[in-house]
Design an enzyme around this catalytic site. Sequence first.
Site, PDB file in Angstrom:
ATOM      1  N   SER A  56      -9.238  -1.369   7.583  1.00 44.67           N
ATOM      2  CA  SER A  56      -8.732  -1.151   6.222  1.00 44.67           C
ATOM      3  C   SER A  56      -8.073  -2.348   5.559  1.00 44.67           C
ATOM      4  CB  SER A  56      -7.759   0.029   6.208  1.00 44.67           C
ATOM      5  OG  SER A  56      -8.450   1.237   6.384  1.00 44.67           O
ATOM      6  N   SER A 106      -9.153   1.129   3.498  1.00 41.97           N
ATOM      7  CA  SER A 106      -8.431   1.966   2.559  1.00 41.97           C
ATOM      8  C   SER A 106      -7.358   1.220   1.766  1.00 41.97           C
ATOM      9  CB  SER A 106      -7.782   3.131   3.322  1.00 41.97           C
ATOM     10  OG  SER A 106      -6.877   2.650   4.309  1.00 41.97           O
ATOM     11  N   LYS A 126       0.835  -1.204   0.000  1.00 43.50           N
ATOM     12  CA  LYS A 126       0.000   0.000   0.000  1.00 43.50           C
ATOM     13  C   LYS A 126       0.872   1.258   0.000  1.00 43.50           C
ATOM     14  CE  LYS A 126      -3.669   1.795   3.115  1.00 43.50           C
ATOM     15  NZ  LYS A 126      -4.426   1.390   4.322  1.00 43.50           N
TER      16      LYS A 126
END
Length: 435
Positions: free
Chosen positions: A138, A114, A37
């Site tokens: 997330s 996310s 990420k």
Amino acid sequence: MDTARDSDYGAFMEKFLLQPSPSLHQLPLHGLTFAFKDIFDVDGYVTGFGNPDWARTHPAATSTAPAILAVLRGGATCVGKTVTAELAYSINGENKHYGTPTNPCVPDRVPGGSSSGSAVAVGAKLVDFALGTDTGGSVRVPASYCGILGFRPSHDAISTAGVIPLVQSFDTVGWFARDPVILNRVGRVLLQLPDVDLVEPSRIIIAEDCFQHSDIPKDRVTQPLVKSVEKLFGSHLVSRAILEDYVKDKVPSLKQFLNKGNADQESHIPSLEALSSAMRLIIGYEFKNNHGEWINTVKPDLGPGISERVWEALMTTDENLDICHSVKNEARTALIDLFGDFGVLAIPTVLGPPSKLQTDPTISENFCDGTFSLLLIASASGFCQVSIPLGLYDNLPVSISLLATHGSDGFLLNLVETLYDTLKEEVGIVEKMGS
């Protein structure tokens, strides 16, 4: 550019190779590829945090996050960094600047956030595993929405150095995989755990009330787990609990937060909603402390939904913060008592399917409120949690979550690996019955 995005489901911000450390020994992650990420630092690259204004106002990193170094030393090869929701502050995973990664399981639905790009990269079989972060869900939400495994470790079990902080009280480094063996192997590298045999769980607690509030019929989610546990360990392990009553009784500081939600939202569990309200005050306050100055100075361009939530967080004060931390400590103690040694709690990962792309953010956020009350159980207690896919219902992904006490990560990873094949068989049976 668009063709490249289509071929990789829009999962990647940037593709590049980071080779594993050379070794004379057979390394546990040898031959595996991963992505991470865009919240982890890698030496020489700007960490973009899902927003071009952030990337523009921050220099390239001068060191690499220990979590990335750990999996490289474990023998894995990195193939790039993945899209994150802006400022890692969205549970849906949409990003107006870099595009929303396409959910490989249901392309017309949000991928969850996310850590959206990391989940999509794994779900679309572009990598073997991927790193994300999980503060309030997330990793667990995108894992559920994309039909893959997602693991949130015990709080502070894995270093978050070199990771942009969101809310230090809850931030964790998590990971995704399609295969429980790989999930376990990656976990042992990140958590620096030895290979140990499975410890049999002492009890599997089904949170009855939580499943009753799910959009998916309770038996469709719980039956595969119960049948699998009975086959592998015996029916004596399965017990049932009403989490609402237990939390209300054992977390006295919650009184201040009860009845503050919407009275017309009957579908949710009051004591868990109250726990969620208290934890969200901590989230808002710590987010503001970490990023408020930058946001007020730069005034970044933020997408719909995110913008409102970010500015709401910036209004948070330290009023009631002490009580919130009392709630957190009481909840952790109460849950330790409920679980006992090697107990496991089963809850829905989410209460409903992923919303359609470009749904009005106010609707999709309200839809997430009940889900947050489940997600924040692990966040508040610091416990580890795994989201496990259970096939499709009405052509939408189904999942279940298992939680274990803080520090029980190796036990939970072994349990998932042991249960997984039997779970898949049992899911096949209930799917046939439903068709």
